[in-house]
Design a protein around this motif. Structure first.
Motif, PDB file in Angstrom:
ATOM      1  N   CYS A   1       0.833  -1.205  -0.067  1.00 54.06           N
ATOM      2  CA  CYS A   1       0.086  -0.038   0.004  1.00 54.06           C
ATOM      3  C   CYS A   1       0.949   1.156   0.057  1.00 54.06           C
ATOM      4  CB  CYS A   1      -0.849   0.041   1.299  1.00 54.06           C
ATOM      5  SG  CYS A   1      -2.050   1.199   1.210  1.00 54.06           S
TER       6      CYS A   1
ATOM      7  N   HIS B   1      -5.652  -0.472  -2.063  1.00 51.21           N
ATOM      8  CA  HIS B   1      -5.594  -0.568  -0.592  1.00 51.21           C
ATOM      9  C   HIS B   1      -5.802   0.794  -0.038  1.00 51.21           C
ATOM     10  CE1 HIS B   1      -4.502  -1.446   3.461  1.00 51.21           C
ATOM     11  NE2 HIS B   1      -4.699  -2.734   3.256  1.00 51.21           N
ATOM     12  N   CYS B   2      -6.647   1.182   0.945  1.00 52.32           N
ATOM     13  CA  CYS B   2      -6.596   2.510   1.373  1.00 52.32           C
ATOM     14  C   CYS B   2      -7.117   3.468   0.156  1.00 52.32           C
ATOM     15  CB  CYS B   2      -5.485   3.207   2.057  1.00 52.32           C
ATOM     16  SG  CYS B   2      -4.833   2.227   3.600  1.00 52.32           S
TER      17      CYS B   2
ATOM     18  N   CYS C   1      -0.374   3.008   3.734  1.00 50.74           N
ATOM     19  CA  CYS C   1      -0.151   2.525   4.883  1.00 50.74           C
ATOM     20  C   CYS C   1       1.008   1.626   4.927  1.00 50.74           C
ATOM     21  CB  CYS C   1      -1.182   1.858   5.717  1.00 50.74           C
ATOM     22  SG  CYS C   1      -1.657   0.288   4.817  1.00 50.74           S
TER      23      CYS C   1
HETATM   24 ZN   LIG Z   1      -3.226   0.756   2.999  1.00 50.67          ZN
END
Ligand SMILES: [Zn+2]
Length: 262
Positions: free
Chosen positions: A212, A224-225, A215
């Motif tokens: 990611c 992701h995110c 993060c």
């Molecule tokens: Zn993430």
């Protein structure tokens, strides 16, 4: 079409629909499961459906088993509990091909393909679904280090035992349905275990791994995110489904080679 044929196709459709209703399958997964069921039935009749049913029923129940605890691990995984078409094709695709094969060119070799690919799929699914519940973190077969639970390419004692029992169940069910004999029953069991091991090694060495950008967590997800992830290692297009398909297919291929030799 005969009335009993209509009944069976209707039955397969009902099972696929009910599975989608209970979120064992996504809509695309239900369609793929229906086609898999029809192809296997066309090639192997009710006996083929029973073998597929043992895989489908036990895998689905194990997926639901302690699903709350598994949800906490879903950060790592590309997909949730409900299987989509790619996951169904990964686990049942080779078995469906065997159904088409036996329908067009009937031969005992297709029974070996059906049983060994399902033994591998069942062993792998059992290993994943029960292995993640292990209290001990699994060991990566690449780094030989403990890695977060649920990581592809890592093994645990619980997961390995589950793979063996899952494969054995398919081998024994196949032996009760088809004239396999003890030798082939043992070989199908071993091919299932070998397929699960191939899955682990492909998962460790070749499967795509991403990180990611926000993060920094390692993941199988391409998002992701809310942002596209960064490719870290492995072959980009080789996701968990492709690895699953390859391991079931390889187990079946090994079965074909052994059948031709003996
Ligand atoms: Zn993430």
């Amino acid at each position: 079409m005969e009335i009993d044929q209509v009944f069976i196709i209707g039955f397969i459709a009902v099972v696929a629909s009910v599975s989608a209703y209970f979120q064992l399958l996504k809509p695309s997964g239900a369609i793929a499961a229906f086609l898999t069921g029809v192809f296997i039935w066309a090639g192997f009749g009710i006996k083929g459906l029973i073998l597929l049913g043992v895989f489908f029923l036990t895998s689905s129940l194990l997926s639901k088993y302690k699903s709350h605890r598994k949800q906490q691990l879903s950060e790592l995984h590309q997909k949730g509990a409900a299987r989509d078409w790619a996951q169904v094709a990964a686990n049942g695709g080779t078995a469906a091909l065997a159904g088409i094969g036996n329908f067009l060119l009937p031969d005992p070799i297709w029974t070996i393909v059906l049983a060994s690919s399902l033994a591998s799929a069942n062993g792998d699914t059992w290993a994943s679904e029960l292995g993640v519940l292990s209290k001990v973190q699994p060991l990566s077969v690449k780094s030989f280090k403990r890695v977060p639970t649920g990581t592809s390419g890592a093994i645990s004692a619980v997961g390995t035992a589950a793979a063996a029992v899952g494969s054995l169940l398919i081998a024994l069910t196949a032996a009760s349905l088809f004239p396999l004999g003890p030798g082939w029953t043992g070989i199908i069991f071993l091919l299932g275990v070998v397929g699960t091991m191939i899955d682990t090694f492909l998962g460790a060495y070749l499967q795509a791994e991403f990180a990611c950008v926000t993060c920094n967590r390692l993941t199988e997800k391409t998002i992701h995110c809310s942002l596209p992830t960064r490719h870290v290692s492995g072959i980009v297009k080789l996701d968990n489904d492709a690895v699953n398909f390859l391991s079931c297919f390889t187990a079946a291929l090994a079965g074909i080679v052994l059948y031709i030799i003996f």
